[in-house]
Design a protein around this motif. Structure first.
Motif, mmCIF file in Angstrom:
data_model
loop_
_atom_site.group_PDB
_atom_site.id
_atom_site.type_symbol
_atom_site.label_atom_id
_atom_site.label_comp_id
_atom_site.label_asym_id
_atom_site.label_seq_id
_atom_site.Cartn_x
_atom_site.Cartn_y
_atom_site.Cartn_z
ATOM 1 N N TRP A 80 147.390 -67.639 -7.403
ATOM 2 C CA TRP A 80 148.487 -67.450 -6.437
ATOM 3 C C TRP A 80 149.259 -66.208 -6.848
ATOM 4 O O TRP A 80 149.402 -65.926 -8.047
ATOM 5 C CB TRP A 80 149.401 -68.688 -6.425
ATOM 6 N N GLU A 88 155.466 -72.878 -2.184
ATOM 7 C CA GLU A 88 155.330 -72.886 -0.711
ATOM 8 C C GLU A 88 154.042 -73.581 -0.302
ATOM 9 O O GLU A 88 154.007 -74.349 0.653
ATOM 10 C CB GLU A 88 155.392 -71.445 -0.176
ATOM 11 N N LYS A 89 152.981 -73.303 -1.051
ATOM 12 C CA LYS A 89 151.695 -73.962 -0.771
ATOM 13 C C LYS A 89 151.809 -75.476 -1.015
ATOM 14 O O LYS A 89 151.228 -76.285 -0.281
ATOM 15 C CB LYS A 89 150.603 -73.351 -1.670
ATOM 16 N N THR A 90 152.575 -75.829 -2.051
ATOM 17 C CA THR A 90 152.779 -77.254 -2.371
ATOM 18 C C THR A 90 153.438 -77.975 -1.187
ATOM 19 O O THR A 90 152.980 -79.052 -0.774
ATOM 20 C CB THR A 90 153.657 -77.393 -3.639
ATOM 21 N N LEU A 91 154.498 -77.366 -0.627
ATOM 22 C CA LEU A 91 155.184 -78.002 0.504
ATOM 23 C C LEU A 91 154.246 -78.114 1.710
ATOM 24 O O LEU A 91 154.155 -79.171 2.346
ATOM 25 C CB LEU A 91 156.451 -77.218 0.880
ATOM 26 N N GLU A 92 153.535 -77.018 1.982
ATOM 27 C CA GLU A 92 152.595 -77.015 3.117
ATOM 28 C C GLU A 92 151.543 -78.110 2.924
ATOM 29 O O GLU A 92 151.219 -78.860 3.847
ATOM 30 C CB GLU A 92 151.932 -75.625 3.157
ATOM 31 N N HIS A 93 151.038 -78.220 1.698
ATOM 32 C CA HIS A 93 150.017 -79.223 1.411
ATOM 33 C C HIS A 93 150.580 -80.647 1.548
ATOM 34 O O HIS A 93 149.940 -81.517 2.144
ATOM 35 C CB HIS A 93 149.427 -79.016 0.015
ATOM 36 N N GLU A 94 151.769 -80.871 1.015
ATOM 37 C CA GLU A 94 152.342 -82.225 1.084
ATOM 38 C C GLU A 94 152.632 -82.641 2.526
ATOM 39 O O GLU A 94 152.546 -83.824 2.863
ATOM 40 C CB GLU A 94 153.590 -82.343 0.203
ATOM 41 N N LYS A 95 152.957 -81.676 3.381
ATOM 42 C CA LYS A 95 153.155 -82.002 4.810
ATOM 43 C C LYS A 95 151.841 -82.491 5.423
ATOM 44 O O LYS A 95 151.827 -83.407 6.239
ATOM 45 C CB LYS A 95 153.676 -80.783 5.572
ATOM 46 N N LYS A 96 150.738 -81.876 4.999
ATOM 47 C CA LYS A 96 149.423 -82.323 5.489
ATOM 48 C C LYS A 96 149.119 -83.732 4.996
ATOM 49 O O LYS A 96 148.578 -84.562 5.735
ATOM 50 C CB LYS A 96 148.319 -81.368 5.009
ATOM 51 N N GLU A 131 157.875 -84.122 -0.439
ATOM 52 C CA GLU A 131 158.301 -82.957 0.348
ATOM 53 C C GLU A 131 159.658 -82.452 -0.130
ATOM 54 O O GLU A 131 159.886 -81.238 -0.205
ATOM 55 C CB GLU A 131 158.351 -83.305 1.847
ATOM 56 N N ARG A 135 160.524 -78.733 -1.602
ATOM 57 C CA ARG A 135 161.596 -77.917 -0.999
ATOM 58 C C ARG A 135 162.631 -77.510 -2.041
ATOM 59 O O ARG A 135 163.083 -76.363 -2.062
ATOM 60 C CB ARG A 135 162.278 -78.680 0.136
#
Ligand code: MG
Length: 173
Positions: A80, A88-96, A131, A135
């Motif tokens: 990364w 940011e990738k962590t948040l995006e992934h956890e939303k999925k 999430e 954040r």
């Protein structure tokens, strides 16, 4: 008995949780290789939590007399640009992941499978926390962006994060 549809979806979720573990292990290794030992520690704790999530699903399937089939784990990214990009990738992934859990809960609802709904409620709460944590980390890293000393201090703070088993449901006994 679990419906076939829910059985398959739970089995896929075991794989998704293990993929999450693999993703965060990869972030921990990337962070450590760049000298961010505290950030590496934070992701290593995530790595352990994801394994506990997988274990909770496996335990639940076994308790419902459903066979767990371990599927191949897809490759994960290995690098990364910045610590901020990782979070940011962590948040995006956890939303999925939240969407996957919501889908499981929908299937359990259709099945009127109240035991499964109950177990999935634990994960629904857990995802709110996941999430929120991601954040909070984005906010913390963004606050020290371009400030090397600030990032150094934040990294030191993150070195103190310790792993706690998220629930007795994760016991492997
Ligand atoms: Mg998880």
């Amino acid at each position: 008995m679990l419906s076939q549809k829910l059985h398959d979806a739970l089995n896929a979720q075991v794989n998704a949780e293990l993929w999450s573990a693999y993703l965060y292990l990869s972030m921990a290794l990337d962070a450590e290789s760049k000298g961010y030992k505290g950030i590496a520690n934070w992701f290593h704790v995530q790595f352990q939590e994801e394994q506990a999530h997988a274990r909770i699903f496996m335990n639940y399937m076994l308790s419902r007399d459903a066979k767990v089939e371990l599927l191949p784990i897809e490759a994960v990214p290995t690098t990364w640009e910045t610590p901020l990009a990782m979070f940011e990738k962590t948040l995006e992934h956890e939303k999925k992941v939240t969407a996957l859990i919501n889908n499981l809960a929908s299937i359990a609802n259709e099945d009127r499978d109240f035991a499964s709904i109950n177990r999935l409620n634990w994960f629904i709460d857990e995802q709110v926390e996941e999430e929120e944590n991601a954040r909070d980390m984005i906010q913390a890293v963004a606050a020290v962006i371009d400030n090397k000393y600030g990032l150094y201090m934040l990294d030191k703070e993150l070195a103190a994060r310790t792993y706690n088993v998220p629930s007795p449901l994760a016991s492997a006994e």
